[in-house]
Design a protein around this motif. Structure first.
Motif, mmCIF file in Angstrom:
data_model
loop_
_atom_site.group_PDB
_atom_site.id
_atom_site.type_symbol
_atom_site.label_atom_id
_atom_site.label_comp_id
_atom_site.label_asym_id
_atom_site.label_seq_id
_atom_site.Cartn_x
_atom_site.Cartn_y
_atom_site.Cartn_z
ATOM 1 N N ALA A 310 0.818 -1.224 0.000
ATOM 2 C CA ALA A 310 0.000 0.000 0.000
ATOM 3 C C ALA A 310 0.846 1.265 0.000
ATOM 4 C CB ALA A 310 -0.931 0.003 1.218
ATOM 5 N N ASN A 311 2.121 1.125 0.326
ATOM 6 C CA ASN A 311 3.006 2.293 0.366
ATOM 7 C C ASN A 311 3.752 2.412 -0.963
ATOM 8 O OD1 ASN A 311 5.323 4.060 0.973
ATOM 9 N ND2 ASN A 311 4.622 3.876 3.093
ATOM 10 N N PRO A 312 3.622 3.549 -1.685
ATOM 11 C CA PRO A 312 4.238 3.658 -3.018
ATOM 12 C C PRO A 312 5.746 3.861 -2.999
ATOM 13 C CG PRO A 312 3.172 5.731 -2.433
ATOM 14 C CD PRO A 312 2.872 4.767 -1.314
ATOM 15 N N VAL A 313 6.318 4.180 -1.843
ATOM 16 C CA VAL A 313 7.735 4.536 -1.805
ATOM 17 C C VAL A 313 8.618 3.343 -2.148
ATOM 18 C CG1 VAL A 313 9.592 5.415 -0.341
ATOM 19 C CG2 VAL A 313 7.288 6.353 -0.129
ATOM 20 N N GLY A 314 8.305 2.176 -1.607
ATOM 21 C CA GLY A 314 9.114 0.992 -1.849
ATOM 22 C C GLY A 314 9.156 0.626 -3.323
ATOM 23 N N ASN A 315 7.972 0.564 -3.957
ATOM 24 C CA ASN A 315 7.926 0.243 -5.383
ATOM 25 C C ASN A 315 8.631 1.298 -6.227
ATOM 26 O OD1 ASN A 315 6.501 -2.279 -5.576
ATOM 27 N ND2 ASN A 315 4.664 -1.203 -4.882
ATOM 28 N N PHE A 316 8.457 2.562 -5.851
ATOM 29 C CA PHE A 316 9.085 3.662 -6.586
ATOM 30 C C PHE A 316 10.606 3.518 -6.570
ATOM 31 C CE2 PHE A 316 11.002 7.911 -6.547
ATOM 32 C CZ PHE A 316 10.456 8.476 -7.686
ATOM 33 N N CYS A 317 11.185 3.332 -5.386
ATOM 34 C CA CYS A 317 12.639 3.209 -5.280
ATOM 35 C C CYS A 317 13.143 1.945 -5.960
ATOM 36 C CB CYS A 317 13.066 3.229 -3.815
ATOM 37 S SG CYS A 317 12.771 4.805 -2.980
ATOM 38 N N ALA A 318 12.417 0.828 -5.770
ATOM 39 C CA ALA A 318 12.849 -0.434 -6.375
ATOM 40 C C ALA A 318 12.874 -0.334 -7.894
ATOM 41 C CB ALA A 318 11.928 -1.564 -5.922
ATOM 42 N N TRP A 319 11.837 0.308 -8.462
ATOM 43 C CA TRP A 319 11.769 0.401 -9.918
ATOM 44 C C TRP A 319 12.898 1.245 -10.483
ATOM 45 C CZ3 TRP A 319 10.852 3.913 -13.943
ATOM 46 C CH2 TRP A 319 10.466 3.331 -15.154
ATOM 47 N N HIS A 320 13.151 2.408 -9.900
ATOM 48 C CA HIS A 320 14.196 3.289 -10.423
ATOM 49 C C HIS A 320 15.584 2.726 -10.155
ATOM 50 C CE1 HIS A 320 11.781 6.608 -11.889
ATOM 51 N NE2 HIS A 320 11.043 6.538 -10.802
ATOM 52 N N PHE A 321 15.798 2.148 -8.981
ATOM 53 C CA PHE A 321 17.106 1.562 -8.693
ATOM 54 C C PHE A 321 17.387 0.370 -9.605
ATOM 55 C CE2 PHE A 321 17.384 3.205 -4.051
ATOM 56 C CZ PHE A 321 17.906 4.390 -4.528
ATOM 57 N N SER A 322 16.372 -0.396 -9.958
ATOM 58 C CA SER A 322 16.587 -1.540 -10.856
ATOM 59 C C SER A 322 17.000 -1.054 -12.239
ATOM 60 C CB SER A 322 15.324 -2.390 -10.946
ATOM 61 O OG SER A 322 14.258 -1.673 -11.568
ATOM 62 N N ARG A 323 16.417 0.060 -12.711
ATOM 63 C CA ARG A 323 16.814 0.601 -14.007
ATOM 64 C C ARG A 323 18.259 1.135 -13.951
ATOM 65 N NH1 ARG A 323 12.771 -1.617 -15.022
ATOM 66 N NH2 ARG A 323 11.183 -1.089 -16.569
ATOM 67 N N ILE A 324 18.594 1.785 -12.855
ATOM 68 C CA ILE A 324 19.967 2.279 -12.704
ATOM 69 C C ILE A 324 20.952 1.112 -12.669
ATOM 70 C CG2 ILE A 324 21.546 3.466 -11.129
ATOM 71 C CD1 ILE A 324 19.178 5.228 -10.275
ATOM 72 N N ALA A 325 20.604 0.060 -11.937
ATOM 73 C CA ALA A 325 21.482 -1.109 -11.847
ATOM 74 C C ALA A 325 21.661 -1.768 -13.218
ATOM 75 C CB ALA A 325 20.901 -2.117 -10.858
ATOM 76 N N ARG A 326 20.589 -1.806 -13.998
ATOM 77 C CA ARG A 326 20.687 -2.404 -15.340
ATOM 78 C C ARG A 326 21.646 -1.610 -16.221
ATOM 79 N NH1 ARG A 326 15.608 -2.560 -19.578
ATOM 80 N NH2 ARG A 326 16.818 -2.993 -21.462
ATOM 81 N N VAL A 327 21.552 -0.300 -16.161
ATOM 82 C CA VAL A 327 22.444 0.543 -16.965
ATOM 83 C C VAL A 327 23.887 0.366 -16.513
ATOM 84 C CG1 VAL A 327 23.048 2.922 -17.493
ATOM 85 C CG2 VAL A 327 20.661 2.235 -17.525
ATOM 86 N N LEU A 328 24.115 0.328 -15.206
ATOM 87 C CA LEU A 328 25.475 0.181 -14.694
ATOM 88 C C LEU A 328 26.042 -1.205 -14.999
ATOM 89 C CD1 LEU A 328 25.151 1.947 -11.219
ATOM 90 C CD2 LEU A 328 26.171 2.855 -13.311
ATOM 91 N N ARG A 329 25.195 -2.204 -15.044
ATOM 92 C CA ARG A 329 25.672 -3.566 -15.317
ATOM 93 C C ARG A 329 26.026 -3.752 -16.791
ATOM 94 N NH1 ARG A 329 21.429 -5.926 -14.228
ATOM 95 N NH2 ARG A 329 20.724 -6.522 -16.315
ATOM 96 N N THR A 330 25.165 -3.268 -17.689
ATOM 97 C CA THR A 330 25.374 -3.485 -19.126
ATOM 98 C C THR A 330 26.253 -2.424 -19.765
ATOM 99 O OG1 THR A 330 23.372 -2.230 -19.686
ATOM 100 C CG2 THR A 330 23.126 -4.595 -19.288
ATOM 101 N N GLN A 331 26.379 -1.250 -19.104
ATOM 102 C CA GLN A 331 27.128 -0.126 -19.664
ATOM 103 C C GLN A 331 26.574 0.287 -21.026
ATOM 104 O OE1 GLN A 331 29.975 1.914 -18.441
ATOM 105 N NE2 GLN A 331 28.687 1.162 -16.795
ATOM 106 N N ARG A 332 25.259 0.109 -21.185
ATOM 107 C CA ARG A 332 24.579 0.531 -22.402
ATOM 108 C C ARG A 332 23.351 1.349 -22.021
ATOM 109 N NH1 ARG A 332 26.442 -1.730 -26.936
ATOM 110 N NH2 ARG A 332 27.806 -3.552 -26.762
ATOM 111 N N PRO A 333 23.041 2.382 -22.803
ATOM 112 C CA PRO A 333 21.863 3.197 -22.476
ATOM 113 C C PRO A 333 20.576 2.415 -22.675
ATOM 114 C CG PRO A 333 22.779 3.851 -24.608
ATOM 115 C CD PRO A 333 23.747 2.869 -23.998
ATOM 116 N N LEU A 334 19.533 2.838 -21.992
ATOM 117 C CA LEU A 334 18.239 2.172 -22.114
ATOM 118 C C LEU A 334 17.653 2.345 -23.503
ATOM 119 C CD1 LEU A 334 16.716 3.168 -18.651
ATOM 120 C CD2 LEU A 334 17.658 0.948 -19.326
ATOM 121 N N TYR A 335 17.987 3.421 -24.178
ATOM 122 C CA TYR A 335 17.564 3.640 -25.565
ATOM 123 C C TYR A 335 18.483 4.681 -26.185
ATOM 124 C CZ TYR A 335 15.494 8.128 -24.353
ATOM 125 O OH TYR A 335 15.317 9.422 -23.938
ATOM 126 N N GLN A 336 18.529 4.717 -27.499
ATOM 127 C CA GLN A 336 19.413 5.626 -28.216
ATOM 128 C C GLN A 336 18.742 6.986 -28.396
ATOM 129 O OE1 GLN A 336 22.606 5.040 -29.125
ATOM 130 N NE2 GLN A 336 22.448 3.044 -28.096
#
Length: 692
Positions: A310-336
């Protein structure tokens, strides 16, 4: 170890500047013609101020133009001087004539002070050599400077862009760490937001610098820059996800009280920050990045999000941190992205002249300010019977900056540094030191000065002043006779520059606050029209998002400079500081909405249109409050109650409602702040006028 030394920005810059200055001196000394070597080393100072060491796809063309202007200024000063034309008239005419370069582009505008300094240097040479020799010296010196820098940039490929990207990654690391370490303190934005705003401002400034460097280097068409282009796109993705905000402090506080979310979120943020600093070093020192994973941190965050659905903060942080982690892991942008979307054609010379002749031209005001200051300084020098007041005139040029605050700081550092340097020179000139030892000391002081000049201009000025005195000693064997006159020249030059910055068409940022705020609101409206309209291109949405960040950054920079300017109402600036704080929240919500729009998390067309109408009404009310000097009640004709459907609220709707809340507060602040505005100058105008 050698990589950290040779690729370090300060060391690399200091080595380049020292070698380009000292190699001609060394060659002249070895050939037994030290005087010409010392004179030859004066030219790089003009080239530095003119920005001719900036990597550019038209590098050699700019060198030809710069060298031609230096030679023209040198010849004009000597030629008109031979016909007994007064020096104030010569300098005034030159400044007004060459000021048109500032209308072509900011980079071309730097040729004006460089050419003026070339003419001022010539004053010390006039009468001592044939009229053709100083212009030839400038032409050959510019050729040497250009060839050396071309070779240096070829040797250290991509280094300027690597330095900027490294600084950008470090700034993003500090921003991410600071933002999530203040998680439980966001209930009081007046105390916690200013440091975050400063970090965000530095990140956007560095992004702007990267854009400029890519345009200058034509990086999109150069295979050598593909790796750096990709790193820049990754940085844009990181800035996009870091600079978002849910802005629900009560929900944050509730989640922190119910779980150990604060420690987990801080753990994620610190892991990201550490990785960003590591990547910054990898970019700067030409290293391949190591593997990266933060699965444990993300799993802990997702667990908290599942436990508190019911609290949006956890999902909000998890979603954005997962995208940041993906970019840092692959060293490729999410889109050109289309990184060259802001291509601007150079202004043709005839069009630049027409714009320059307008009284609203900023380049004309800048040139006129230089012209009046130099004319006054040379008139003052002639009244004191100083036939060659080159030190006084150079001081005026060196300390004059674009804004009040920058000029004031530069004047303080220049005056104190010159005083310290002259004291050191006076004490050391008493010793009988061999010429070779003097040159070695000058080399050491030059290298040390350039190592610290970016951060400690005053300390660098001490070393450069000692070097200048010893240069005069080697040239004419009377360096001690110059100590007291040079100190007086420096003090007079600083006073003239300070008076000119205050009284000669000053660019007060306080007066630009209203216009910058109005422009920022206009940019926000354009972004919302794209986000809630039928725009589907991720590239266009991303570019509009950057324009929003840049507009807010211009507003924030104006506020920071305005708070350091004299004679303005502190209460009004305090109100505008709160206004800018709410503007920052809107920027963060637009950042988040851009990500959602790219993920196709959109609203129904009917609901999007109604939200867009509500946002446009609120934005126009804020613009009207900034634009018209009238009672607040007369500006609410666009206010209307827009009913929205009740029920489940999507994430996109949540952001839009937050934007509407911030706009309401900003309108109230504008109404209250208007009564305490400054009551002079352009503030007496009832209507807001477009700044030139």
């Amino acid at each position: 170890m050698w990589r950290r030394l040779i690729y370090h920005p300060e060391v690399n810059y200091a080595l380049r500047q020292t070698l380009v200055l000292c190699l001609p001196v060394a060659v002249g000394w070895l050939l037994g013609n030290l005087q010409n070597g010392l004179l030859f080393s004066l030219v790089p100072a003009c080239c530095n101020i003119a920005g001719l060491d900036t990597p550019h796809k038209r590098f050699f063309k700019r060198l030809l133009i710069g060298g031609g202007l230096f030679a023209f200024s040198s010849f004009l000063v000597q030629y008109l001087g031979d016909y007994a034309v007064p020096l104030p008239i010569i300098l005034f005419s030159m400044a007004m004539l060459l000021g048109v370069t500032g209308e072509i582009s900011p980079l071309h505008g730097r040729l004006l002070p460089g050419a003026l300094i070339a003419g001022i240097f010539t004053l010390s040479l006039a009468g001592r050599m044939p009229i053709w020799q100083p212009p030839s010296l400038y032409i050959l010196g510019t050729v040497w400077y250009g060839l050396f820098n071309w070779f240096w940039f070829w040797l250290w490929k991509e280094q300027p862009m690597r330095e900027t990207l490294s600084l950008l990654y470090r700034e993003l690391a500090g921003y991410c760490e600071a933002k999530y370490s203040l998680l439980t303190q966001l209930a009081d934005p007046e105390k916690t937001l200013p440091p975050l705003l400063a970090r965000q401002q530095k990140a956007v400034d560095l992004i702007n610098t990267c854009y400029q460097q890519m345009h200058m280097l034509a990086a999109s068409n150069d295979n050598h820059h593909k790796r750096l282009t990709r790193a820049f796109q990754v940085a844009l993705d990181l800035q996009e996800h870091i600079a978002v905000s849910l802005h629900q402090p009560e929900e944050v506080q509730k989640l922190v009280e119910q779980s150990h979310a604060e420690a987990v979120i801080r753990w994620n943020a610190q892991t990201i920050a550490a990785r960003l600093r590591e990547l910054a070093d990898d970019i700067l020192y030409h290293r391949l990045p190591t593997r990266f994973s933060m699965d444990k941190q993300l799993q802990a965050l997702e667990k908290i999000a599942r436990q508190h659905p019911a609290n949006p903060v956890g999902n909000f942080c998890a979603w954005h941190f997962s995208r940041i982690a993906r970019v840092l892991r692959t060293q490729r942008p999410l889109y050109q992205r289309d990184l060259m979307a802001d291509r601007q054609k150079r202004l043709p010379l005839l069009s630049a002249i027409r714009s320059y002749l307008s009284l609203k031209s900023a380049a004309l005001r800048t040139a006129a300010r230089f012209a009046v200051m130099l004319a006054f300084a040379s008139t003052l020098a002639l009244s004191f019977n100083l036939p060659k007041p080159y030190w006084l005139l150079m001081t005026v040029m060196f300390v004059s900056q674009n804004g009040y605050s920058a000029t004031r700081v530069r004047i303080q550092h220049r005056a104190l540094g010159t005083l310290g340097g002259l004291v050191v020179a006076a004490l050391t000139l008493r010793f009988q030191v061999p010429e070779s030892a003097v040159l070695l000391v000058m080399l050491t002081l030059t290298l040390a000065g350039y190592l610290v000049i970016r951060k400690y201009y005053g300390l660098a000025t001490i070393g450069f002043t000692v070097t200048a005195v010893y240069s005069l000693q080697l040239l004419s064997l009377n360096g001690a006779d110059f100590l007291l006159p040079r100190l007086l020249d420096t003090l007079m030059g600083c006073l003239i520059a300070f008076a000119g910055m205050i009284w000669l068409w000053p660019q007060w940022q306080s007066g630009l606050l209203r216009q910058n705020a109005h422009d920022a609101l206009e940019t926000y409206q354009e972004a919302l029209q794209k986000l809630l309209g039928d725009e589907e291109s991720p590239q266009k949405l991303a570019w509009q998002r950057m324009r929003v960040n840049q507009a807010h950054n211009a507003l924030f920079n104006s506020l920071n400079q305005a708070m350091q300017e004299p004679g303005f109402d502190a209460r009004y600036l305090a109100d505008m500081k709160l206004w800018v704080t709410h503007s920052q929240f809107i920027v963060e919500h637009i950042n988040a909405m851009t990500i959602l729009a790219r993920e196709h998390t959109m609203l129904t067309p009917q609901l999007a249109e109604r939200y867009l109408q509500a946002c446009e009404i609120a934005l126009q009310r804020c613009q009207q409050r900034l634009e018209y000097d009238g009672p607040s009640s007369t500006n609410n004709v666009l206010e209307t109650d827009t009913p929205f459907q009740q029920g489940a609220t999507t994430v996109m709707e949540r952001h839009i409602k937050r934007i509407l809340e911030h706009l309401g507060v900003m309108h109230t602040i504008s109404s209250l702040a208007w009564s305490s505005r400054p009551h002079h100058g352009r503030w007496l105008s009832r209507h807001l006028r477009k700044s030139a």
